[in-house]
Design an enzyme around this catalytic site. Structure first.
Site, short mmCIF file in Angstrom:
data_model
loop_
_atom_site.label_atom_id
_atom_site.label_comp_id
_atom_site.label_asym_id
_atom_site.label_seq_id
_atom_site.Cartn_x
_atom_site.Cartn_y
_atom_site.Cartn_z
N ARG A 189 42.84 4.27 38.92
CA ARG A 189 43.88 4.89 40.10
C ARG A 189 44.43 3.79 40.71
O ARG A 189 43.53 2.70 41.03
CB ARG A 189 43.10 5.98 40.94
CG ARG A 189 42.88 7.15 40.50
CD ARG A 189 42.11 8.10 41.29
NE ARG A 189 43.15 8.26 42.54
CZ ARG A 189 43.94 9.32 42.50
NH1 ARG A 189 44.27 9.93 41.53
NH2 ARG A 189 44.65 9.43 43.49
N LEU A 230 45.41 2.11 44.21
CA LEU A 230 44.86 2.40 45.50
C LEU A 230 45.96 2.43 46.56
O LEU A 230 46.88 1.40 46.34
CB LEU A 230 43.69 1.55 45.93
CG LEU A 230 42.50 1.72 45.31
CD1 LEU A 230 41.76 0.56 44.96
CD2 LEU A 230 41.65 3.09 45.59
N HIS A 273 42.04 -7.08 35.07
CA HIS A 273 42.95 -6.37 34.19
C HIS A 273 43.05 -7.05 32.95
O HIS A 273 43.06 -8.34 32.98
CB HIS A 273 44.44 -6.73 35.03
CG HIS A 273 45.43 -6.24 34.29
ND1 HIS A 273 45.89 -5.01 34.24
CD2 HIS A 273 46.20 -6.60 33.52
CE1 HIS A 273 46.82 -4.59 33.53
NE2 HIS A 273 47.33 -5.73 32.93
#
Ligand code: GRF
Length: 211
Positions: A110, A112, A128
């Site tokens: 998600r 933020l 990532h």
């Protein structure tokens, strides 16, 4: 140091920095972090795992390692912004209640909100699966393969208000082979992530990273 980012204090083996790890899926990164913390004297310790999904496989690693864990689902309702804020408030309260000092996103799927980022800025890290700033977003491996590049990798970075845009703390490259699929590439990049993330946390939690 950039005034907007307040980095965590220096941890020690006797008084490790308290980590809250946030996951959404299988949690292979969480498992690697827990192994790393057990293997050696470590200046950080995972004290809480939070998942937004009750079916996240990674929760089992928290259970097996007797780490406190919570599922915080997205609350029901019509207004997506209100639901997001309520969810993040709940997550924030749990982190504060457990005296978490550094929030580690590990496959947390998600984005933020600025509300949450502001509260944890400098003490909120992500990994990532690409060499940022190339290939940000949720489909890095797919985008890497579509672009036909020969080198990819992974990046550990502080989280800011953007998507995969915060200050880079560490990167490592991984070769892309001509027969790679999204799955094989993901698997190979994850092997590197599992070394890079814990080692970068060692540096961050012992004052050896400055911005
Ligand atoms: C990792 O590749 C991470 O870089 C990305 O999501 C994946 C999480 O994998 N953000 P897992 O849930 O830790 O196995």
């Amino acid at each position: 140091m950039d005034a907007g980012f307040a980095l965590p204090r220096d941890g020690t083996e006797e008084d490790p920095v308290r980590l809250g790890v946030m996951i959404s899926g299988g949690g292979s990164g969480l498992a690697a972090l827990l192994r790393h913390q057990l293997k050696q004297p470590c200046c950080h310790q995972t004290v809480l795992v939070i998942s937004n999904r009750s079916d996240a496989g990674g929760l089992r690693h928290a259970k097996e390692n007797l780490v406190q864990h919570s599922v915080v689902p997205i609350p029901p309702g019509q207004d997506p912004e209100a639901r997001r804020l309520q969810h993040e408030r709940e997550v924030h309260q749990l982190l504060v209640a457990s005296n978490v000092e550094l929030v580690v996103l590990s496959g947390y799927m998600r984005i933020l909100s600025p509300w949450f980022v502001e509260r944890w800025k400098g003490r909120l890290v992500n990994i990532h699966p690409s060499l940022l700033p190339s290939f940000p977003g949720a489909h890095a491996h797919r985008d890497v393969l579509a672009a036909g590049v020969e080198i990819t990798g992974c990046t550990v970075h502080l989280v800011d208000e953007g998507v995969d845009t915060g200050p880079i703390l560490a990167q490592q490259s991984v070769e892309v082979t001509s027969d790679d699929t999204e799955d094989t590439l993901q698997e190979r990049v994850k092997q590197v992530e599992h070394e890079l993330y814990p080692k970068t946390l060692d540096l961050l939690c012992s004052g050896r990273i400055t911005l």
